[in-house]
Design an enzyme around this catalytic site. Structure first.
Site, PDB file in Angstrom:
ATOM      1  N   ASP A  27       0.824  -1.222   0.000  1.00  0.00           N
ATOM      2  CA  ASP A  27       0.000   0.000   0.000  1.00  0.00           C
ATOM      3  C   ASP A  27       0.856   1.269   0.000  1.00  0.00           C
ATOM      4  OD1 ASP A  27       0.973   0.015   2.556  1.00  0.00           O
ATOM      5  OD2 ASP A  27      -0.972   0.116   3.562  1.00  0.00           O
ATOM      6  N   ASP A 100       7.307   5.675  21.355  1.00  0.00           N
ATOM      7  CA  ASP A 100       7.225   7.132  21.356  1.00  0.00           C
ATOM      8  C   ASP A 100       5.996   7.530  22.175  1.00  0.00           C
ATOM      9  OD1 ASP A 100       7.683   9.821  20.440  1.00  0.00           O
ATOM     10  OD2 ASP A 100       8.542   8.956  18.623  1.00  0.00           O
ATOM     11  N   ASP A 212       7.972  12.660  23.572  1.00  0.00           N
ATOM     12  CA  ASP A 212       7.824  13.734  22.599  1.00  0.00           C
ATOM     13  C   ASP A 212       7.595  15.096  23.270  1.00  0.00           C
ATOM     14  OD1 ASP A 212       7.340  14.389  19.706  1.00  0.00           O
ATOM     15  OD2 ASP A 212       5.409  15.047  20.499  1.00  0.00           O
ATOM     16  N   GLU A 266      12.482  14.513  24.705  1.00  0.00           N
ATOM     17  CA  GLU A 266      12.795  15.514  23.681  1.00  0.00           C
ATOM     18  C   GLU A 266      12.485  16.888  24.259  1.00  0.00           C
ATOM     19  OE1 GLU A 266      11.522  16.717  19.135  1.00  0.00           O
ATOM     20  OE2 GLU A 266      10.015  16.303  20.652  1.00  0.00           O
ATOM     21  N   HIS A 338      13.901  11.890  12.447  1.00  0.00           N
ATOM     22  CA  HIS A 338      12.820  12.133  11.476  1.00  0.00           C
ATOM     23  C   HIS A 338      12.428  13.606  11.389  1.00  0.00           C
ATOM     24  CE1 HIS A 338      11.028  12.133  15.357  1.00  0.00           C
ATOM     25  NE2 HIS A 338       9.910  12.606  14.860  1.00  0.00           N
ATOM     26  N   ASP A 339      12.959  14.453  12.269  1.00  0.00           N
ATOM     27  CA  ASP A 339      12.640  15.886  12.232  1.00  0.00           C
ATOM     28  C   ASP A 339      13.758  16.722  11.638  1.00  0.00           C
ATOM     29  OD1 ASP A 339      10.188  15.569  13.475  1.00  0.00           O
ATOM     30  OD2 ASP A 339      11.024  15.812  15.480  1.00  0.00           O
TER      31      ASP A 339
HETATM   32  C1  NOJ Z   1       8.349  16.255  17.891  1.00  0.00           C
HETATM   33  C2  NOJ Z   1       8.253  15.128  16.919  1.00  0.00           C
HETATM   34  O1  NOJ Z   1       9.492  14.516  16.787  1.00  0.00           O
HETATM   35  C3  NOJ Z   1       7.736  15.743  15.640  1.00  0.00           C
HETATM   36  O2  NOJ Z   1       7.837  14.866  14.545  1.00  0.00           O
HETATM   37  C4  NOJ Z   1       6.332  16.217  15.861  1.00  0.00           C
HETATM   38  O3  NOJ Z   1       5.889  16.920  14.729  1.00  0.00           O
HETATM   39  C5  NOJ Z   1       6.244  17.141  17.073  1.00  0.00           C
HETATM   40  N1  NOJ Z   1       7.024  16.699  18.180  1.00  0.00           N
HETATM   41  C6  NOJ Z   1       4.814  17.248  17.546  1.00  0.00           C
HETATM   42  O4  NOJ Z   1       4.435  16.064  18.180  1.00  0.00           O
END
Ligand code: NOJ
Length: 563
Positions: A27, A100, A212, A266, A338-339
């Site tokens: 998918d 997470d 997070d 984080e 990933h950010d």
């Molecule tokens: C941090 C996360 O790593 C990110 O991907 C997300 O957009 C923001 N927090 C909001 O949850």
């Protein structure tokens, strides 16, 4: 003083972004079965912990960080049974799993928010609702047209952090997308429900959490305006709210205390001086992700919008401050996730020296003091994607900010910011994992949810597997070395050559075992004076060993010496 031993200090973490890891049902979206299929790959890489990005039920306005059911697996990813099979498969290979935890906000489709919107008395205080300011000529029952939001706080994804809700007749707070309302942590029922949910996962046998944006959960109750001159207006108020330490201590007491877990919080905008409140012998968390090194290329005034050329001496300063300044706290060492854009495109050279610089960054990640966090694909040197349009992208931050700027008339269109977006977009690291050279890189047989990087024809796992001197083999070599060597885990860090603009060099010392790491972060040869008497080269990213003194490091050369 040697820090107290702990498994999570000795561990190497590998982050899996499930949406982009491996799709088994065609998918175009990665799935849990796909991770199970690659368990032997993870085992061979010899990592110790997997951090799994959110796999909970979610409408995916922010790729899973908008959770609509904390106790269910998103259908596209699979079932709870498959998730349990994954956990067992990891544990069978001595790999632990951290999930997470997203509890600053939920999805607006979460049952708590749905009930809050219906003004169900049990849930009406689960989120932050405010009237805002009425205009002077407002009518008796003013609507959004004659109101302004309660304060000037911004969403991380562009625009105001307040959304007017017609049903309730008030604004609600969303520090991220409007579909991610912030929970009100002042409400003890919210906290109790969150802890109960956390214990539910811990009882299932997971080994901890990545928390997070956990430093945003406490807000000053007067909701003051923020300084307009910051990248994220309001951050000075909501990044270390008055009850943050109290909430985290309480969370620890109610969940982790007495369990053998690993926790990493984080914390955007975290300052080293405050870190001791969160980590350390009595701190509520084991580690924190700070942002000091991943904002070096942000502009002081313009923030995200202007890319600043960073100096190596600034990076050294930041790293050294954290390596030496945490007292009995422990570092989380990372460059990408990933950010963030791909590490080789940001801190290395994704052109001529892609391979050398990918290995150099591996050396950095695996020889500093602190738990290394590796992001999927970095072990094969994946790079940023050559974006052409905004329509190709899904990243709520990039798309949200660019659209808000176009709407506000600050920019005319995407082309004006194309180069910026190519550098910054979070989708750079979210493109599918490159397993082989086939059409969709072996990620899917369907249409991938994000485009596959065209360089997958040469940059892929299959190609790396066949190479003894490849990036993947280099990661394995360093992972083995770190596993075998207490000095690389617990040794003292000391910076050498603080003023050098090309070479980042440091020692790691435990008793009489000393390592010296020298990293040429530039595309030119660098000649430096290093104390190499009696030292022998144990790892290097060039296949021959140069001789002579003073030492000359070739472009992006990395060397690890031991004595
Ligand atoms: C941090 C996360 O790593 C990110 O991907 C997300 O957009 C923001 N927090 C909001 O949850």
């Amino acid at each position: 003083m040697t820090p107290e031993r702990a498994w999570w200090k000795e561990a190497i973490v590998y982050q899996i972004y499930p949406q982009s890891f491996n799709d088994t049902d065609g998918d175009g979206v990665g799935d849990i079965e796909g991770i199970i299929e690659q368990l032997d790959y993870l085992d061979a890489l010899d990592i110790d912990v997997v951090w799994l990005n959110p796999v909970y039920e979610s409408p995916h306005h922010d790729d899973g960080y908008d959770v609509s059911d904390y106790r269910a697996i998103r259908e596209e990813y699979g079932t709870m049974e498959q998730w349990e099979e994954l956990l067992d498969g990891l544990h069978d290979r001595d790999i632990r799993l951290i999930m997470d935890l997203v509890v600053n906000h939920t999805s607006d489709e979460h049952e708590w928010f749905v009930a809050a919107r219906e003004q169900d008395p049990e849930f009406e205080d689960y989120y932050v609702w405010k009237d805002g300011h009425a205009a002077e000529d407002a009518t008796d029952s003013p609507g959004p047209a004659d109101r302004t939001p309660p304060n000037n706080w911004e969403s991380a994804f562009g625009g105001s952090a307040w959304q007017w809700d017609d049903e309730v007749g008030q604004y609600y707070l969303h520090l991220f997308d409007e579909h991610q309302p912030d929970l009100d942590w002042e409400n003890t029922d919210v906290r109790d429900d969150v802890y109960e949910m956390m214990n539910w996962w811990l009882d299932k046998g997971i080994d901890g959490f990545r928390l997070d944006v956990i430093n945003l959960i406490s807000k000053p109750q007067e909701y003051p305006d923020g300084s307009p001159h910051t990248d994220w207006v309001g951050i000075e108020h909501f990044s270390r709210g008055p009850r943050l330490v109290e909430f985290l201590d309480e969370m620890n007491d109610e969940t982790f205390a007495g369990r053998d877990t690993m926790t990493v919080g984080e914390m955007a905008a975290l300052q080293l001086a405050d870190a001791g409140d969160y980590v350390g012998a009595d701190g509520p968390l084991d580690m924190v992700f700070h942002f000091d090194h991943v904002t070096l290329d942000y502009d002081d005034e313009d923030g995200w919008w202007t890319v600043v050329d960073w100096d190596l001496t600034d990076l050294k300063q930041v790293v050294t401050n954290w390596q030496t300044g945490l007292d009995d706290g422990w570092n989380a060492v990372y460059l990408g996730n990933h950010d963030q854009p791909r590490i080789v495109s940001r801190f290395g050279d994704d052109g001529a020296y892609r391979e050398e610089s990918a290995k150099l960054l591996a050396t950095y990640l695996l020889t500093l003091r602190g738990t290394p966090f590796l992001f999927q694909g970095d072990e094969i040197g994946m790079t940023n994607y050559p974006w052409e349009t905004l329509a190709e992208q899904e990243d709520a931050q990039t798309v949200g900010r660019v659209k808000a700027a176009i709407e506000a008339g600050d920019i005319e269109g995407f082309d004006e910011v194309k180069e910026l977006v190519r550098y910054r977009s979070r989708d750079n690291s979210r493109t599918p994992m490159q397993w082989d050279a086939s059409e969709h890189a072996g990620f899917t047989t369907g249409d991938p949810w994000l485009p596959v990087n065209p360089n997958h024809e040469s940059v892929n796992v299959a190609a790396e597997r066949d190479r003894e001197d490849g990036i993947l083999a280099y990661y394995r070599e360093l992972i083995d070395l770190r596993h075998e060597t207490d000095a690389l885990v617990y040794g003292e860090y000391e910076l050498l050559l603080p003023e050098d603009e090309q070479v980042f060099a440091y020692t790691r010392t435990l008793d009489d075992d000393e390592f010296l790491v020298a990293l040429n972060f530039s595309d030119a040869a660098a000649t430096v004076d290093l104390p190499l008497d009696d030292a022998r080269l144990v790892v290097g990213n060039y296949d021959d060993e140069p001789t002579g003194e003073p030492t000359t490091l070739r472009p992006y050369e990395a060397r690890v010496y031991r004595r």
